[in-house]
Design a protein around this motif. Structure first.
Motif, PDB file in Angstrom:
ATOM      1  N   GLU A  50      43.245  46.868  46.190  1.00  0.00           N
ATOM      2  CA  GLU A  50      44.095  45.773  45.721  1.00  0.00           C
ATOM      3  C   GLU A  50      43.837  45.465  44.247  1.00  0.00           C
ATOM      4  OE1 GLU A  50      45.514  41.373  47.161  1.00  0.00           O
ATOM      5  OE2 GLU A  50      43.413  41.900  47.443  1.00  0.00           O
ATOM      6  N   ALA A  51      42.581  45.462  43.849  1.00  0.00           N
ATOM      7  CA  ALA A  51      42.225  45.177  42.455  1.00  0.00           C
ATOM      8  C   ALA A  51      42.769  46.236  41.500  1.00  0.00           C
ATOM      9  CB  ALA A  51      40.711  45.068  42.305  1.00  0.00           C
ATOM     10  N   LEU A  52      43.036  47.438  42.011  1.00  0.00           N
ATOM     11  CA  LEU A  52      43.579  48.517  41.187  1.00  0.00           C
ATOM     12  C   LEU A  52      45.099  48.520  41.182  1.00  0.00           C
ATOM     13  CD1 LEU A  52      41.196  51.338  42.423  1.00  0.00           C
ATOM     14  CD2 LEU A  52      41.088  50.132  40.246  1.00  0.00           C
ATOM     15  N   GLY A  53      45.707  47.660  41.983  1.00  0.00           N
ATOM     16  CA  GLY A  53      47.158  47.611  42.075  1.00  0.00           C
ATOM     17  C   GLY A  53      47.726  48.662  43.013  1.00  0.00           C
ATOM     18  N   LEU A  54      46.893  49.221  43.876  1.00  0.00           N
ATOM     19  CA  LEU A  54      47.335  50.246  44.816  1.00  0.00           C
ATOM     20  C   LEU A  54      47.796  49.599  46.114  1.00  0.00           C
ATOM     21  CD1 LEU A  54      44.431  52.809  44.263  1.00  0.00           C
ATOM     22  CD2 LEU A  54      46.720  52.858  43.273  1.00  0.00           C
ATOM     23  N   PRO A  55      48.686  50.249  46.858  1.00  0.00           N
ATOM     24  CA  PRO A  55      49.157  49.671  48.124  1.00  0.00           C
ATOM     25  C   PRO A  55      48.061  49.661  49.184  1.00  0.00           C
ATOM     26  CG  PRO A  55      50.087  51.856  47.804  1.00  0.00           C
ATOM     27  CD  PRO A  55      49.362  51.511  46.540  1.00  0.00           C
ATOM     28  N   VAL A  87      27.555  56.675  46.600  1.00  0.00           N
ATOM     29  CA  VAL A  87      27.464  55.267  46.232  1.00  0.00           C
ATOM     30  C   VAL A  87      28.867  54.782  45.898  1.00  0.00           C
ATOM     31  CG1 VAL A  87      26.451  53.623  44.616  1.00  0.00           C
ATOM     32  CG2 VAL A  87      25.140  55.617  45.333  1.00  0.00           C
ATOM     33  N   THR A  88      29.339  53.764  46.621  1.00  0.00           N
ATOM     34  CA  THR A  88      30.703  53.285  46.429  1.00  0.00           C
ATOM     35  C   THR A  88      30.718  51.827  45.991  1.00  0.00           C
ATOM     36  OG1 THR A  88      30.906  52.655  48.759  1.00  0.00           O
ATOM     37  CG2 THR A  88      31.627  54.876  48.160  1.00  0.00           C
ATOM     38  N   ASP A  89      31.858  51.437  45.422  1.00  0.00           N
ATOM     39  CA  ASP A  89      32.039  50.042  45.023  1.00  0.00           C
ATOM     40  C   ASP A  89      32.774  49.289  46.124  1.00  0.00           C
ATOM     41  OD1 ASP A  89      34.632  50.944  44.806  1.00  0.00           O
ATOM     42  OD2 ASP A  89      34.820  50.560  42.671  1.00  0.00           O
ATOM     43  N   ALA A  90      33.182  48.054  45.853  1.00  0.00           N
ATOM     44  CA  ALA A  90      33.859  47.221  46.848  1.00  0.00           C
ATOM     45  C   ALA A  90      35.196  47.818  47.283  1.00  0.00           C
ATOM     46  CB  ALA A  90      34.067  45.813  46.290  1.00  0.00           C
ATOM     47  N   ASP A  91      35.825  48.608  46.414  1.00  0.00           N
ATOM     48  CA  ASP A  91      37.086  49.249  46.772  1.00  0.00           C
ATOM     49  C   ASP A  91      36.885  50.533  47.567  1.00  0.00           C
ATOM     50  OD1 ASP A  91      39.118  47.580  45.801  1.00  0.00           O
ATOM     51  OD2 ASP A  91      38.734  48.249  43.754  1.00  0.00           O
ATOM     52  N   GLY A  92      35.668  51.032  47.638  1.00  0.00           N
ATOM     53  CA  GLY A  92      35.407  52.285  48.339  1.00  0.00           C
ATOM     54  C   GLY A  92      35.499  53.510  47.447  1.00  0.00           C
ATOM     55  N   ARG A  93      35.654  53.306  46.144  1.00  0.00           N
ATOM     56  CA  ARG A  93      35.664  54.443  45.209  1.00  0.00           C
ATOM     57  C   ARG A  93      34.236  54.841  44.908  1.00  0.00           C
ATOM     58  NH1 ARG A  93      38.611  53.954  39.838  1.00  0.00           N
ATOM     59  NH2 ARG A  93      37.296  52.143  39.623  1.00  0.00           N
ATOM     60  N   GLY A  94      33.988  56.150  44.838  1.00  0.00           N
ATOM     61  CA  GLY A  94      32.675  56.643  44.474  1.00  0.00           C
ATOM     62  C   GLY A  94      32.391  56.369  43.010  1.00  0.00           C
ATOM     63  N   MET A  95      31.120  56.404  42.665  1.00  0.00           N
ATOM     64  CA  MET A  95      30.734  56.156  41.277  1.00  0.00           C
ATOM     65  C   MET A  95      31.270  57.242  40.345  1.00  0.00           C
ATOM     66  SD  MET A  95      29.173  53.286  41.164  1.00  0.00           S
ATOM     67  CE  MET A  95      30.195  52.665  42.484  1.00  0.00           C
ATOM     68  N   GLY A 144      42.940  44.746  30.690  1.00  0.00           N
ATOM     69  CA  GLY A 144      41.931  43.698  30.813  1.00  0.00           C
ATOM     70  C   GLY A 144      41.972  42.951  32.124  1.00  0.00           C
ATOM     71  N   ALA A 145      43.154  42.856  32.752  1.00  0.00           N
ATOM     72  CA  ALA A 145      43.278  42.099  33.990  1.00  0.00           C
ATOM     73  C   ALA A 145      42.875  42.920  35.213  1.00  0.00           C
ATOM     74  CB  ALA A 145      44.717  41.610  34.148  1.00  0.00           C
ATOM     75  N   GLY A 146      42.616  44.205  35.040  1.00  0.00           N
ATOM     76  CA  GLY A 146      42.218  45.019  36.172  1.00  0.00           C
ATOM     77  C   GLY A 146      43.388  45.505  37.001  1.00  0.00           C
ATOM     78  N   VAL A 147      44.543  45.663  36.390  1.00  0.00           N
ATOM     79  CA  VAL A 147      45.727  46.126  37.100  1.00  0.00           C
ATOM     80  C   VAL A 147      46.090  47.511  36.591  1.00  0.00           C
ATOM     81  CG1 VAL A 147      48.154  45.620  37.590  1.00  0.00           C
ATOM     82  CG2 VAL A 147      46.524  43.765  37.329  1.00  0.00           C
TER      83      VAL A 147
END
Length: 163
Positions: free
Chosen positions: A28-33, A142-150, A111-114
């Motif tokens: 969601e933070a990346l603007g993905l569905p 190692v993943t972030d809150a979105d589940g993307r790897g580092m 800057g807004a993370g979109v």
């Protein structure tokens, strides 16, 4: 003591600022569905794609050096690396990712993370850096809150679904 251990034992959500809320869904933070094409791929699907790529690289390597070679594992790694860089930079997916309906997409952040400009092709340097980081496995695990790897965070990419 709880604050010290909580930063790494609490999972990826612990890295969020106090005022920053976790998204309702991954990406969601990346603007993905939330689901369907363009949404973030799950860990199981990503692992399946990697396994398919390794099996393909192993079969190709056997054609070069045969079963009884002491260099088989090194050749498998080299074939996997080269195939990964070439196919991701040209087509935005590896053969294993293609089989499982995924592709690597560049996510430009403002800057807004979109996401700005939608899904953009990866390019050569991002494909090389991404593949080098995957060789070491730790960034991919190692993943972030979105589940993307580092490795995806470092290169500004995301593994998204195509179907």
């Amino acid at each position: 003591m709880a604050r010290i251990t909580g930063s790494w034992l609490s999972g990826p959500q612990a890295g969020l600022d106090n005022g920053q809320a976790e998204g309702a869904y991954r990406g969601e933070a990346l603007g993905l569905p939330a689901s369907g094409p363009g949404s973030l791929a799950t860990s199981w699907r990503r692992t399946g794609g990697l396994l398919a790529d390794w099996l393909m690289a192993g079969c190709i390597s056997l054609g070069f050096v045969g079963f009884n070679s002491q260099h088989l594992s090194s050749v498998v790694l080299m074939v996997w690396f080269v195939v990964g860089v070439v196919t991701v930079s040209l087509f935005s997916f590896t053969p294993g990712q293609f089989l499982l309906g995924m592709r690597v997409a560049r996510v430009d952040m403002n800057g807004a993370g979109v996401v700005r400009g939608g899904l953009i092709s990866v390019g050569l340097w991002r494909a090389v850096v991404r593949q080098i980081l995957i060789v070491f496995c730790v960034p991919a695990l190692v993943t972030d809150a979105d589940g993307r790897g580092m490795h995806d965070r470092a290169t500004g990419t995301a593994l998204v679904l195509t179907r």
